[in-house]
Design a protein around this motif. Sequence first.
Motif, mmCIF file in Angstrom:
data_model
loop_
_atom_site.group_PDB
_atom_site.id
_atom_site.type_symbol
_atom_site.label_atom_id
_atom_site.label_comp_id
_atom_site.label_asym_id
_atom_site.label_seq_id
_atom_site.Cartn_x
_atom_site.Cartn_y
_atom_site.Cartn_z
ATOM 1 N N ASN A 88 0.825 -1.203 0.000
ATOM 2 C CA ASN A 88 0.000 0.000 0.000
ATOM 3 C C ASN A 88 0.863 1.259 0.000
ATOM 4 O O ASN A 88 1.778 1.405 0.818
ATOM 5 C CB ASN A 88 -0.917 0.010 1.224
ATOM 6 C CG ASN A 88 -1.901 -1.142 1.208
ATOM 7 O OD1 ASN A 88 -2.287 -1.632 0.151
ATOM 8 N ND2 ASN A 88 -2.319 -1.591 2.385
ATOM 9 N N GLY A 89 0.570 2.166 -0.925
ATOM 10 C CA GLY A 89 1.270 3.443 -1.006
ATOM 11 C C GLY A 89 2.535 3.430 -1.827
ATOM 12 O O GLY A 89 3.082 4.502 -2.124
ATOM 13 N N ALA A 90 3.051 2.256 -2.204
ATOM 14 C CA ALA A 90 4.282 2.183 -2.989
ATOM 15 C C ALA A 90 3.996 2.437 -4.468
ATOM 16 O O ALA A 90 2.877 2.262 -4.942
ATOM 17 C CB ALA A 90 4.941 0.823 -2.798
ATOM 18 N N THR A 91 5.024 2.866 -5.206
ATOM 19 C CA THR A 91 4.894 3.122 -6.644
ATOM 20 C C THR A 91 5.403 1.920 -7.434
ATOM 21 O O THR A 91 6.458 1.359 -7.110
ATOM 22 C CB THR A 91 5.681 4.376 -7.044
ATOM 23 O OG1 THR A 91 5.138 5.512 -6.365
ATOM 24 C CG2 THR A 91 5.594 4.626 -8.550
ATOM 25 N N TYR A 92 4.656 1.546 -8.453
ATOM 26 C CA TYR A 92 5.021 0.423 -9.316
ATOM 27 C C TYR A 92 4.903 0.847 -10.779
ATOM 28 O O TYR A 92 4.332 1.899 -11.093
ATOM 29 C CB TYR A 92 4.116 -0.785 -9.046
ATOM 30 C CG TYR A 92 4.266 -1.339 -7.657
ATOM 31 C CD1 TYR A 92 5.213 -2.324 -7.378
ATOM 32 C CD2 TYR A 92 3.473 -0.872 -6.605
ATOM 33 C CE1 TYR A 92 5.358 -2.830 -6.097
ATOM 34 C CE2 TYR A 92 3.623 -1.366 -5.322
ATOM 35 C CZ TYR A 92 4.563 -2.349 -5.074
ATOM 36 O OH TYR A 92 4.709 -2.833 -3.806
ATOM 37 N N PHE A 93 5.415 -0.010 -11.648
ATOM 38 C CA PHE A 93 5.354 0.236 -13.085
ATOM 39 C C PHE A 93 4.758 -0.982 -13.779
ATOM 40 O O PHE A 93 5.175 -2.116 -13.507
ATOM 41 C CB PHE A 93 6.754 0.520 -13.650
ATOM 42 C CG PHE A 93 7.303 1.853 -13.224
ATOM 43 C CD1 PHE A 93 7.295 2.931 -14.092
ATOM 44 C CD2 PHE A 93 7.814 2.025 -11.944
ATOM 45 C CE1 PHE A 93 7.791 4.163 -13.692
ATOM 46 C CE2 PHE A 93 8.308 3.247 -11.532
ATOM 47 C CZ PHE A 93 8.293 4.327 -12.411
ATOM 48 N N VAL A 94 3.787 -0.742 -14.641
ATOM 49 C CA VAL A 94 3.251 -1.812 -15.475
ATOM 50 C C VAL A 94 3.965 -1.721 -16.817
ATOM 51 O O VAL A 94 3.958 -0.675 -17.474
ATOM 52 C CB VAL A 94 1.710 -1.719 -15.613
ATOM 53 C CG1 VAL A 94 1.263 -0.366 -16.105
ATOM 54 C CG2 VAL A 94 1.194 -2.832 -16.520
ATOM 55 N N ASN A 95 4.620 -2.813 -17.204
ATOM 56 C CA ASN A 95 5.449 -2.851 -18.410
ATOM 57 C C ASN A 95 4.780 -3.729 -19.459
ATOM 58 O O ASN A 95 4.442 -4.880 -19.188
ATOM 59 C CB ASN A 95 6.835 -3.413 -18.068
ATOM 60 C CG ASN A 95 7.469 -2.707 -16.878
ATOM 61 O OD1 ASN A 95 7.699 -1.511 -16.905
ATOM 62 N ND2 ASN A 95 7.735 -3.467 -15.813
ATOM 63 N N THR A 96 4.582 -3.188 -20.637
ATOM 64 C CA THR A 96 3.893 -3.923 -21.700
ATOM 65 C C THR A 96 4.868 -4.232 -22.832
ATOM 66 O O THR A 96 5.735 -3.414 -23.165
ATOM 67 C CB THR A 96 2.723 -3.087 -22.243
ATOM 68 O OG1 THR A 96 3.236 -1.879 -22.829
ATOM 69 C CG2 THR A 96 1.755 -2.712 -21.126
ATOM 70 N N TYR A 97 4.711 -5.423 -23.430
ATOM 71 C CA TYR A 97 5.637 -5.887 -24.467
ATOM 72 C C TYR A 97 4.839 -6.443 -25.644
ATOM 73 O O TYR A 97 3.744 -6.976 -25.488
ATOM 74 C CB TYR A 97 6.558 -6.994 -23.931
ATOM 75 C CG TYR A 97 7.276 -6.635 -22.659
ATOM 76 C CD1 TYR A 97 8.566 -6.103 -22.685
ATOM 77 C CD2 TYR A 97 6.666 -6.836 -21.421
ATOM 78 C CE1 TYR A 97 9.226 -5.775 -21.510
ATOM 79 C CE2 TYR A 97 7.316 -6.514 -20.241
ATOM 80 C CZ TYR A 97 8.594 -5.983 -20.284
ATOM 81 O OH TYR A 97 9.235 -5.660 -19.123
ATOM 82 N N ASP A 98 5.435 -6.336 -26.841
ATOM 83 C CA ASP A 98 4.853 -6.935 -28.043
ATOM 84 C C ASP A 98 5.966 -7.647 -28.796
ATOM 85 O O ASP A 98 7.058 -7.098 -29.002
ATOM 86 C CB ASP A 98 4.225 -5.855 -28.927
ATOM 87 C CG ASP A 98 3.433 -6.457 -30.066
ATOM 88 O OD1 ASP A 98 4.056 -6.924 -31.044
ATOM 89 O OD2 ASP A 98 2.198 -6.473 -29.963
#
Length: 321
Positions: A88-98
């Motif tokens: 909770n409260g932490a920053t994350y990154f969603v990484n998308t690939y093709d």
Amino acid sequence: MKKLYKLLALSPLFLVGFNANAQCATGESELYLTTSGGIFASEKWVDISTDTLSGGTIIWDQDAGSGGGGTYGTGSGLLTNQAFCVTNGATYFVNTYDAYADGWDGTTYAITDASGTNIADNGGVSPDDGTDNDTGGSFESRTVEIETSESFSYTPAACPVPTNLAVSNITSTGADIAWTTGGATAWNIEYGPAGYTPGSGTMLTNVTNPFTLSSLSPNMPYDVYVQDSCGQGDVSLWVMTNFMTLPNMHSFPLTEDFEDSTLFFENESSSDTPWVLTTSLAHTGTQSAFNGYGSSENNILHETGILDLSTTSVPVLEFWH
């Protein structure tokens, strides 16, 4: 390929049918990832990391799931409400690939919480950095085939406290506890003798509302605490009330001869003067019971407890004084 970094705007999106509960720890929340639309779904792959792809730790990927560590490209395709955990409260990154040099071809993604509230998405626009350097249709590497790395964070709403805590149907060994929830569907209760230190009492988790306490001691004051349990380790502050159980119920007829001890009479509270036995005021037996202070200034109140008179229609009280 060039990576794009941006903080996502929130928009309403409601999704149902969660996939594979992630069993998050205390202080974490379970979120759900959906990828949809577009063409060539088998070329799409996603992971989630703690920082940009070049420096972060992968906490979830489309092959291994929680913790990451899967083989890039394995398990490719679209996802529907795929569960994963975040602090909770932490920053994350969603990484998308093709896997091919044609971008995501209209595919979109969205991250929601358990209520269906939208946490992050790509705004309905296919993530594509516009630089497609991969050379073929196979999964080559993350650094070549990444489309975007976009940040998000999640802090759940504070779990509100229950209100209107009330006790009813008190007996010598039990009582009913009821309250108005702050929004939860499960609750925790802790109880013990009046004045006990919270954390050292009897703890009950995931109880229903109302709830019946049982196996209590007769004629005993109790403190009881209740808190909302909003899920994923999120709980409210405790609220407290107190009550006193009734004395034991005695069957009828009842006879008290005040010899050796008092079988049925109990002090109403701890401030009452106790019974004291002496032989100096003997009536027909060897001992007699009276108040040991021997002063008319003392307020003395002793009770028999509840009498069960169901076996008689004309109860009679007789006593010697």
